[in-house]
Design a protein around this motif. Structure first.
Motif, mmCIF file in Angstrom:
data_model
loop_
_atom_site.group_PDB
_atom_site.id
_atom_site.type_symbol
_atom_site.label_atom_id
_atom_site.label_comp_id
_atom_site.label_asym_id
_atom_site.label_seq_id
_atom_site.Cartn_x
_atom_site.Cartn_y
_atom_site.Cartn_z
ATOM 1 N N SER A 12 3.780 -40.072 -17.216
ATOM 2 C CA SER A 12 2.676 -41.108 -17.223
ATOM 3 C C SER A 12 2.969 -42.255 -16.328
ATOM 4 C CB SER A 12 2.203 -41.584 -18.716
ATOM 5 O OG SER A 12 3.171 -42.186 -19.226
ATOM 6 N N ASN A 13 1.920 -43.164 -16.096
ATOM 7 C CA ASN A 13 2.358 -44.195 -15.453
ATOM 8 C C ASN A 13 3.053 -44.338 -14.155
ATOM 9 O OD1 ASN A 13 2.442 -47.138 -15.127
ATOM 10 N ND2 ASN A 13 4.215 -47.294 -16.227
ATOM 11 N N PRO A 14 2.511 -43.472 -13.060
ATOM 12 C CA PRO A 14 3.018 -43.205 -11.753
ATOM 13 C C PRO A 14 2.782 -44.299 -10.906
ATOM 14 C CG PRO A 14 1.073 -41.977 -11.983
ATOM 15 C CD PRO A 14 0.967 -42.625 -13.297
ATOM 16 N N ARG A 15 3.938 -44.769 -10.286
ATOM 17 C CA ARG A 15 4.024 -45.961 -9.288
ATOM 18 C C ARG A 15 5.014 -45.750 -8.133
ATOM 19 N NH1 ARG A 15 6.405 -45.840 -14.518
ATOM 20 N NH2 ARG A 15 8.347 -47.066 -14.494
ATOM 21 N N TRP A 16 4.517 -46.225 -7.012
ATOM 22 C CA TRP A 16 5.344 -46.076 -5.885
ATOM 23 C C TRP A 16 6.688 -46.507 -6.053
ATOM 24 C CZ3 TRP A 16 4.127 -42.060 -3.064
ATOM 25 C CH2 TRP A 16 2.981 -41.726 -2.812
ATOM 26 N N ILE A 17 8.079 -46.187 -5.522
ATOM 27 C CA ILE A 17 9.077 -46.785 -5.481
ATOM 28 C C ILE A 17 9.265 -47.949 -4.695
ATOM 29 C CG2 ILE A 17 11.668 -46.351 -5.253
ATOM 30 C CD1 ILE A 17 11.314 -43.551 -5.879
ATOM 31 N N ASP A 18 8.478 -47.824 -3.522
ATOM 32 C CA ASP A 18 8.733 -48.864 -2.793
ATOM 33 C C ASP A 18 7.337 -49.006 -1.795
ATOM 34 O OD1 ASP A 18 8.855 -46.957 -0.852
ATOM 35 O OD2 ASP A 18 11.101 -46.957 -0.835
ATOM 36 N N ALA A 19 7.177 -49.985 -0.814
ATOM 37 C CA ALA A 19 6.358 -50.065 -0.074
ATOM 38 C C ALA A 19 5.936 -49.012 0.860
ATOM 39 C CB ALA A 19 6.145 -51.491 0.642
ATOM 40 N N SER A 20 7.005 -48.327 1.056
ATOM 41 C CA SER A 20 7.099 -47.380 2.332
ATOM 42 C C SER A 20 6.637 -45.894 1.519
ATOM 43 C CB SER A 20 8.347 -46.992 2.837
ATOM 44 O OG SER A 20 8.657 -47.908 3.344
ATOM 45 N N LYS A 21 6.400 -46.146 0.276
ATOM 46 C CA LYS A 21 6.004 -44.903 -0.640
ATOM 47 C C LYS A 21 6.878 -43.673 -0.470
ATOM 48 C CE LYS A 21 1.401 -46.621 -0.837
ATOM 49 N NZ LYS A 21 -0.193 -46.595 -0.588
ATOM 50 N N THR A 22 8.194 -44.027 -0.364
ATOM 51 C CA THR A 22 9.058 -42.794 -0.111
ATOM 52 C C THR A 22 9.286 -41.891 -1.358
ATOM 53 O OG1 THR A 22 11.096 -44.369 -0.680
ATOM 54 C CG2 THR A 22 10.317 -44.140 1.582
ATOM 55 N N GLY A 23 8.782 -42.526 -2.663
ATOM 56 C CA GLY A 23 8.834 -41.804 -3.888
ATOM 57 C C GLY A 23 8.120 -42.266 -4.991
ATOM 58 N N VAL A 24 8.190 -41.927 -6.421
ATOM 59 C CA VAL A 24 7.430 -42.203 -7.148
ATOM 60 C C VAL A 24 8.185 -42.336 -8.435
ATOM 61 C CG1 VAL A 24 5.320 -41.747 -8.842
ATOM 62 C CG2 VAL A 24 5.368 -40.999 -6.199
ATOM 63 N N THR A 25 7.941 -43.365 -9.218
ATOM 64 C CA THR A 25 8.734 -43.571 -10.529
ATOM 65 C C THR A 25 7.764 -43.179 -11.639
ATOM 66 O OG1 THR A 25 10.249 -45.202 -9.676
ATOM 67 C CG2 THR A 25 9.739 -45.174 -12.369
ATOM 68 N N VAL A 26 7.778 -42.358 -12.731
ATOM 69 C CA VAL A 26 7.106 -42.232 -13.686
ATOM 70 C C VAL A 26 7.775 -42.352 -15.094
ATOM 71 C CG1 VAL A 26 5.899 -40.266 -12.364
ATOM 72 C CG2 VAL A 26 7.748 -39.678 -13.630
ATOM 73 N N ASP A 27 7.047 -42.312 -15.906
ATOM 74 C CA ASP A 27 7.826 -42.446 -17.479
ATOM 75 C C ASP A 27 7.377 -41.044 -17.968
ATOM 76 O OD1 ASP A 27 8.037 -45.036 -16.858
ATOM 77 O OD2 ASP A 27 6.227 -45.691 -17.785
ATOM 78 N N LEU A 28 8.293 -40.524 -18.576
ATOM 79 C CA LEU A 28 8.468 -39.100 -19.076
ATOM 80 C C LEU A 28 9.357 -39.024 -20.317
ATOM 81 C CD1 LEU A 28 11.266 -38.097 -17.735
ATOM 82 C CD2 LEU A 28 9.702 -37.145 -15.941
ATOM 83 N N ILE A 29 9.491 -37.907 -20.865
ATOM 84 C CA ILE A 29 10.311 -37.391 -21.886
ATOM 85 C C ILE A 29 10.987 -36.112 -21.358
ATOM 86 C CG2 ILE A 29 10.471 -36.343 -24.093
ATOM 87 C CD1 ILE A 29 8.080 -38.128 -25.092
ATOM 88 N N PHE A 30 12.188 -36.213 -21.466
ATOM 89 C CA PHE A 30 13.094 -35.156 -21.048
ATOM 90 C C PHE A 30 13.629 -34.644 -22.560
ATOM 91 C CE2 PHE A 30 14.099 -36.898 -16.831
ATOM 92 C CZ PHE A 30 13.597 -35.817 -16.197
ATOM 93 N N PRO A 31 13.243 -33.564 -23.125
ATOM 94 C CA PRO A 31 13.418 -33.214 -24.389
ATOM 95 C C PRO A 31 14.841 -33.039 -24.791
ATOM 96 C CG PRO A 31 11.666 -31.993 -23.798
ATOM 97 C CD PRO A 31 12.176 -32.927 -22.609
ATOM 98 N N HIS A 32 15.814 -32.596 -23.625
ATOM 99 C CA HIS A 32 17.231 -32.490 -23.932
ATOM 100 C C HIS A 32 17.852 -33.551 -24.168
ATOM 101 C CE1 HIS A 32 17.414 -33.761 -19.817
ATOM 102 N NE2 HIS A 32 18.533 -34.080 -19.718
ATOM 103 N N LEU A 33 17.305 -34.618 -24.000
ATOM 104 C CA LEU A 33 18.178 -36.031 -24.271
ATOM 105 C C LEU A 33 17.944 -36.358 -25.599
ATOM 106 C CD1 LEU A 33 16.853 -38.551 -21.539
ATOM 107 C CD2 LEU A 33 19.022 -37.172 -21.618
ATOM 108 N N ALA A 34 17.115 -35.809 -26.432
ATOM 109 C CA ALA A 34 17.146 -36.021 -28.135
ATOM 110 C C ALA A 34 18.328 -35.358 -28.695
ATOM 111 C CB ALA A 34 15.916 -35.160 -28.412
ATOM 112 N N ALA A 35 19.129 -34.600 -27.922
ATOM 113 C CA ALA A 35 20.310 -34.200 -28.590
ATOM 114 C C ALA A 35 21.346 -35.233 -28.582
ATOM 115 C CB ALA A 35 20.967 -32.978 -27.921
#
Length: 86
Positions: A12-35
């Motif tokens: 969720s919550n996609p947003r451009w990393i920078d004004a040049s739109k070289t990447g996208v930051t998102v919020d997510l869950i990585f299930p393996h981190l729960a370990a």
């Protein structure tokens, strides 16, 4: 060498990393981190995805975000969808 791909959920919550739109930051869950810490079963983390990511899941998340699968992409430094500007 086989490419590393991680399972991810609830992007969720996609947003451009920078004004040049070289990447996208998102919020997510990585299930393996729960370990490592049970809070990561439900707590989302910010993840930067780029079209040139060395990992398949990063490139996939970027492509899906740009295709609009996670909603409109906010401009850099815009308030998150669940936050309001001060």
């Amino acid at each position: 060498m086989q490419a590393m791909t991680l399972e991810y959920q609830e992007v969720s919550n996609p947003r451009w990393i920078d004004a040049s739109k070289t990447g996208v930051t998102v919020d997510l869950i990585f299930p393996h981190l729960a370990a490592m810490d049970p809070k990561y079963e439900t707590e989302k983390i910010a993840f930067n995805a780029m079209p040139t990511d060395s990992y398949a899941h990063g490139r996939e998340i970027y492509a899906r975000a740009v295709a609009g699968e996670f909603g409109p992409i906010a401009e850099p430094n815009a308030p998150a969808q669940n936050q309001t500007a001060a």
